[in-house]
Write a protein that holds these residues in place. Sequence first.
Motif, PDB file in Angstrom:
ATOM      1  N   VAL A   1      17.768   3.974 -53.966  1.00 57.99           N
ATOM      2  CA  VAL A   1      18.465   3.477 -52.778  1.00 57.99           C
ATOM      3  C   VAL A   1      17.728   4.011 -51.557  1.00 57.99           C
ATOM      4  CG1 VAL A   1      20.629   3.439 -51.493  1.00 57.99           C
ATOM      5  CG2 VAL A   1      20.661   3.433 -54.005  1.00 57.99           C
ATOM      6  N   GLU A   2      17.262   3.123 -50.705  1.00 59.12           N
ATOM      7  CA  GLU A   2      16.529   3.524 -49.502  1.00 59.12           C
ATOM      8  C   GLU A   2      17.463   3.447 -48.293  1.00 59.12           C
ATOM      9  OE1 GLU A   2      12.870   1.382 -48.913  1.00 59.12           O
ATOM     10  OE2 GLU A   2      12.747   0.916 -51.074  1.00 59.12           O
ATOM     11  N   LEU A   3      17.467   4.488 -47.475  1.00 64.80           N
ATOM     12  CA  LEU A   3      18.167   4.440 -46.194  1.00 64.80           C
ATOM     13  C   LEU A   3      17.220   3.847 -45.163  1.00 64.80           C
ATOM     14  CD1 LEU A   3      19.908   7.942 -46.124  1.00 64.80           C
ATOM     15  CD2 LEU A   3      20.784   5.778 -47.028  1.00 64.80           C
ATOM     16  N   VAL A   4      17.664   2.806 -44.463  1.00 64.92           N
ATOM     17  CA  VAL A   4      16.801   2.140 -43.489  1.00 64.92           C
ATOM     18  C   VAL A   4      17.514   2.059 -42.146  1.00 64.92           C
ATOM     19  CG1 VAL A   4      15.587   0.785 -45.229  1.00 64.92           C
ATOM     20  CG2 VAL A   4      17.631  -0.174 -44.140  1.00 64.92           C
ATOM     21  N   GLN A   5      16.739   1.993 -41.097  1.00 65.67           N
ATOM     22  CA  GLN A   5      17.235   1.707 -39.760  1.00 65.67           C
ATOM     23  C   GLN A   5      16.538   0.448 -39.259  1.00 65.67           C
ATOM     24  OE1 GLN A   5      16.830   5.161 -37.167  1.00 65.67           O
ATOM     25  NE2 GLN A   5      18.974   5.665 -37.540  1.00 65.67           N
ATOM     26  N   ILE A   6      17.336  -0.455 -38.703  1.00 69.24           N
ATOM     27  CA  ILE A   6      16.842  -1.755 -38.260  1.00 69.24           C
ATOM     28  C   ILE A   6      17.013  -1.841 -36.754  1.00 69.24           C
ATOM     29  CG2 ILE A   6      17.176  -4.251 -38.434  1.00 69.24           C
ATOM     30  CD1 ILE A   6      18.329  -3.722 -41.271  1.00 69.24           C
ATOM     31  N   LYS A   7      15.920  -1.940 -36.036  1.00 69.76           N
ATOM     32  CA  LYS A   7      15.987  -2.039 -34.582  1.00 69.76           C
ATOM     33  C   LYS A   7      16.346  -3.472 -34.171  1.00 69.76           C
ATOM     34  CE  LYS A   7      15.104   2.137 -33.193  1.00 69.76           C
ATOM     35  NZ  LYS A   7      13.850   2.502 -32.517  1.00 69.76           N
ATOM     36  N   THR A   8      17.364  -3.588 -33.319  1.00 65.42           N
ATOM     37  CA  THR A   8      17.772  -4.889 -32.820  1.00 65.42           C
ATOM     38  C   THR A   8      16.947  -5.260 -31.595  1.00 65.42           C
ATOM     39  OG1 THR A   8      19.447  -3.963 -31.361  1.00 65.42           O
ATOM     40  CG2 THR A   8      20.109  -4.466 -33.632  1.00 65.42           C
ATOM     41  N   ARG A   9      17.178  -6.458 -31.088  1.00 69.35           N
ATOM     42  CA  ARG A   9      16.394  -6.956 -29.947  1.00 69.35           C
ATOM     43  C   ARG A   9      16.558  -6.087 -28.695  1.00 69.35           C
ATOM     44  NH1 ARG A   9      19.615 -12.565 -29.986  1.00 69.35           N
ATOM     45  NH2 ARG A   9      19.716 -11.957 -32.180  1.00 69.35           N
TER      46      ARG A   9
ATOM     47  N   GLY B   1      17.125  -2.751 -28.962  1.00 71.66           N
ATOM     48  CA  GLY B   1      16.745  -1.389 -29.307  1.00 71.66           C
ATOM     49  C   GLY B   1      17.781  -0.580 -30.048  1.00 71.66           C
ATOM     50  N   PHE B   2      18.967  -1.138 -30.309  1.00 70.80           N
ATOM     51  CA  PHE B   2      19.986  -0.398 -31.069  1.00 70.80           C
ATOM     52  C   PHE B   2      19.545  -0.291 -32.530  1.00 70.80           C
ATOM     53  CE2 PHE B   2      23.855   0.329 -33.428  1.00 70.80           C
ATOM     54  CZ  PHE B   2      24.569   1.180 -32.606  1.00 70.80           C
ATOM     55  N   ALA B   3      19.769   0.848 -33.140  1.00 74.62           N
ATOM     56  CA  ALA B   3      19.372   1.067 -34.537  1.00 74.62           C
ATOM     57  C   ALA B   3      20.557   0.808 -35.463  1.00 74.62           C
ATOM     58  CB  ALA B   3      18.848   2.487 -34.720  1.00 74.62           C
ATOM     59  N   LEU B   4      20.486  -0.270 -36.222  1.00 79.89           N
ATOM     60  CA  LEU B   4      21.497  -0.553 -37.243  1.00 79.89           C
ATOM     61  C   LEU B   4      21.187   0.266 -38.490  1.00 79.89           C
ATOM     62  CD1 LEU B   4      21.596  -4.474 -37.031  1.00 79.89           C
ATOM     63  CD2 LEU B   4      23.007  -2.832 -35.752  1.00 79.89           C
ATOM     64  N   GLU B   5      22.217   0.783 -39.118  1.00 78.02           N
ATOM     65  CA  GLU B   5      22.043   1.546 -40.356  1.00 78.02           C
ATOM     66  C   GLU B   5      22.184   0.623 -41.558  1.00 78.02           C
ATOM     67  OE1 GLU B   5      21.182   4.689 -40.216  1.00 78.02           O
ATOM     68  OE2 GLU B   5      21.431   4.788 -38.025  1.00 78.02           O
ATOM     69  N   GLY B   6      21.382   0.895 -42.588  1.00 77.79           N
ATOM     70  CA  GLY B   6      21.464   0.073 -43.782  1.00 77.79           C
ATOM     71  C   GLY B   6      20.978   0.802 -45.018  1.00 77.79           C
ATOM     72  N   THR B   7      21.313   0.249 -46.169  1.00 77.46           N
ATOM     73  CA  THR B   7      20.758   0.710 -47.446  1.00 77.46           C
ATOM     74  C   THR B   7      20.061  -0.468 -48.107  1.00 77.46           C
ATOM     75  OG1 THR B   7      22.837   0.246 -48.617  1.00 77.46           O
ATOM     76  CG2 THR B   7      22.491   2.502 -47.790  1.00 77.46           C
TER      77      THR B   7
ATOM     78  N   ASP C   1      23.578  -9.120 -34.240  1.00 78.64           N
ATOM     79  CA  ASP C   1      23.025  -7.990 -34.997  1.00 78.64           C
ATOM     80  C   ASP C   1      22.606  -8.420 -36.393  1.00 78.64           C
ATOM     81  OD1 ASP C   1      23.364  -6.279 -32.868  1.00 78.64           O
ATOM     82  OD2 ASP C   1      25.246  -5.430 -33.596  1.00 78.64           O
ATOM     83  N   MET C   2      23.392  -9.269 -37.033  1.00 79.86           N
ATOM     84  CA  MET C   2      23.026  -9.716 -38.377  1.00 79.86           C
ATOM     85  C   MET C   2      21.830 -10.665 -38.322  1.00 79.86           C
ATOM     86  SD  MET C   2      25.088  -7.816 -39.848  1.00 79.86           S
ATOM     87  CE  MET C   2      24.551  -8.186 -41.508  1.00 79.86           C
ATOM     88  N   GLU C   3      21.699 -11.429 -37.249  1.00 79.74           N
ATOM     89  CA  GLU C   3      20.476 -12.216 -37.050  1.00 79.74           C
ATOM     90  C   GLU C   3      19.260 -11.299 -36.988  1.00 79.74           C
ATOM     91  OE1 GLU C   3      20.706 -16.282 -34.562  1.00 79.74           O
ATOM     92  OE2 GLU C   3      21.263 -14.498 -33.425  1.00 79.74           O
ATOM     93  N   ASP C   4      19.384 -10.214 -36.232  1.00 78.68           N
ATOM     94  CA  ASP C   4      18.266  -9.274 -36.098  1.00 78.68           C
ATOM     95  C   ASP C   4      17.945  -8.612 -37.434  1.00 78.68           C
ATOM     96  OD1 ASP C   4      18.170  -9.945 -33.454  1.00 78.68           O
ATOM     97  OD2 ASP C   4      19.126  -8.118 -32.724  1.00 78.68           O
TER      98      ASP C   4
END
Length: 883
Positions: A634-642, A644-650, A729-732
């Motif tokens: 399981v990888e912890l990832v951060q997704i930068k939105t348009r 600059g907000f960092a979304l958290e994910g696995t 955010d889900m688009e990003d």
Amino acid sequence: MMKVAMRRRWMSVGIALVLVGAALAQGLRAEEAKSTAAVAGLRPFAYLVPCERTDVIHELWALGVPLRVLREDIQLDVEVWRREKSPGDGLSANYEKRWFPPGTAVVPATGERGPADAAEIVEDWVARSIGDDRAGELPLVRLWDDAWLLTAPMPPPVRTGPRKRVTEDVAQGRSGVNFSGSPLLSVRWLDDGERYLAVKNGRLCKVHAETGRSVPFYSVDALTAALGKVIPDIKPEGARGLASRTSLDFNPQLTGALFEHQGDLYFATLDGKTAHRLTNSPEREELAEFSPDGQRVAFVRNYDLYVVELATQQETRLTEGGNEIVRNGIADWVYYEEVFNRDGRAFWWSENGDYIAFMQFDDSLVGEVPIVAPEPGRPVVERQRYPKAGDPNPRVKVGVVAAKGGPVRWIDLKDYPPESTLVTRVGWHLTTLDCVYLCVQDRSQTWLDVVLAPLDPKTPDGPLTIERVVREKTGAWIENIGQSQTRPELHLLWLTDKTGFRHIYPGWDSRVSDRALTEGEWDVKKIVAHDVLGVRIFFMATKDSPIAENLYCLGEGENGLEIKRLTPENGNHLVFLNHDRGYCFDDNCRMFVDVCSSHKAPAKVRLYRTDGRFVRMIDDNPVAALDEYELAPVELVQIKTRDGFALEGTLIKPPDFDATKEYPVWVLVYGGPQMPSVVDSWRGGRAYEQMLAAMGIVVLRCDPRSASGKGAKSAWTAYKQLGVQEARDMEDAADWLTAQGWCDGSRIGISGGSYGGYLTAYCLTHTKKFAAGIAASAVTDWRNYDTIYTERYMLTPQENAEGYEKASVVAAAKDLHGKLLLVHGGMDDNVHVQNALQLARALQQAGRDFEMMIYPEMRHGIHGRHYQKLTLDFIRRTMGVAN
């Protein structure tokens, strides 16, 4: 009796030692020498073998001995055999205190092969070992005294064959495979701060925290006998079933418990010496609760509040006029669901047990929603009182009544009109006895007032006047504050989001100071405890990770107030501090039980001191299935939105992932405001996600910013426009996936239930990033949902018509992109099936293709093999994955 029996047994052991010594002195062959147990005709409780002696463990396994593995650090009194120097010295046996770590092999003297087999095999092995010339201890020791050991079956010493992948049967619970084990998830500290109650091997035990030594908390036999005498016509197995439950409704003194049987209440002391039938009525008693002194029990019957005396079984009715429309002491649906966190109890004992404060709910103006059961012939219709956004709420009153009976004294809330306010918390002010506090909010929850209502003895029959001591406001809505924490003799500690992050402030007595005790871009989730003088405050927070809660202590340090983290392991923590009712005295707040899991490992339970020292492993929680199955990392990832907000994910990739190939991706989402689903925890090994990965699908779990747990400030982006920012955010997140190179951007799917179902349907009608989606139990238009939840975020439809239109999936049905599967329960009493039907009609009118499945008897939680097959087939088909 137990001590006497133990002494007699030890005397027999002593005689046996003499016999064995004599046999050895006469030069008998090793195979003829008999062990202590064999000579005395006794059998120990268990044998223990150190985990490092794999040679012994393998030999016992080969002999067919049923082995178990110890899961805890524990101190035990055991019989140890040793040869000091040479064969001529013979063997000596001593009774010693020893620590045994997790992983120690345990051989119960009575095994699965029969009551004597295991002991006989082991004793034969011991007899052969006596002839061994090596000096030192025998690797196997005997445990003579009965002990409640936390153990698990020991897997075979050597695993054979390749690891298996997670299949549909495994992920959906049909194979019996368990990736979580059975960790100890709850303890209850006793008043001495040295012992706690916990379930060990199916029995509620009293455990000495530092040594792990355990005894059953009470005699099941004694309690069974007592219940069998007082409950009419109960069978012995029924009485034993009640008595042997691991979760009992104890009185505050932990000397007795309350039992419900066929709608009536019974009380019995744990020693079995006293048992009473408390009620004898054809109507059911609900929400029963002991008074603080344990002398009375309050309950609700037919929507009215009652009290019964334990000593005399005398029953007193405290309220009149209760019915399905006007409820006394029991919440209606919307308060039960949205205010009390699915707890229907709406009455509260005063600290001295003399009074009860309660809420009355009048639903006469609340509209009805029909819920139709799919019965043959004429349908059965439930009529649920359910206030929809913009419609009248239940009218609420708060009263106080003496526990011995008498007139109800209503709290004067004339400044808070019932049609436009909510009462979201009631309690007793612990620093001002005989004073009720209320939290009152406007119906859209843009402010919160704390008011005090002292019981004035000069006017014993009149209404109770109030004083407002706090008004709280933020940049958007005010969350329900939850159970407030008080410091006796000082003042309340207040949790507030007013800066955009939840922090601790001095409270009521100082009218909520602007001076925060904690600060930063992180949230205090809960105040666990504080000491009497306020020198230390223990709290759970996300200070070090937005996706994991840790325990911290705020106290005086070298540079003034300092925060110290007390939970050292990475991951998410659940803690139980040895404190008393939220505050600590001199020798309490010294230890805590920590349940910790992470995305890498299942839960383990440890005991720590609050100065940071590790004490012992309470439950190592071995999980044998992890050696049998191949789980992808399981990888912890951060997704930068348009912006600059960092979304958290696995992220979970297929076990044979090849970055040069393109994969379909399935996104799992919930997304409700301040309700993160991405947590650094084990989550059952994420078996469903592992199953999809084993099928060749990359799985992303991702939270939009409003659900990220990164402060109320992030959640406020959803204010008055649910769905709008979340969809961006889900688009990003979809764009981030496509940019990875290994993602097939034309095969990204999404699914969720409840709010996640709403967000799924919203994304498929407001973006073009997703090829398919499964929307389960989804709100499709917020005008269909309840007042208290919806108006907190959206105001009323009359105040925010544009926002409701933008948030509607139904209004955007013509813009559906991709394949949509709608799933709903026909008897859903939370998100009514009307939501799915309205969207279906709109999609049909717009000429859009979609799929739909209604489960006629299901409510809000949809489950079962048909649902599992339906959704999995849809994912395979839309993602282009073979069976």
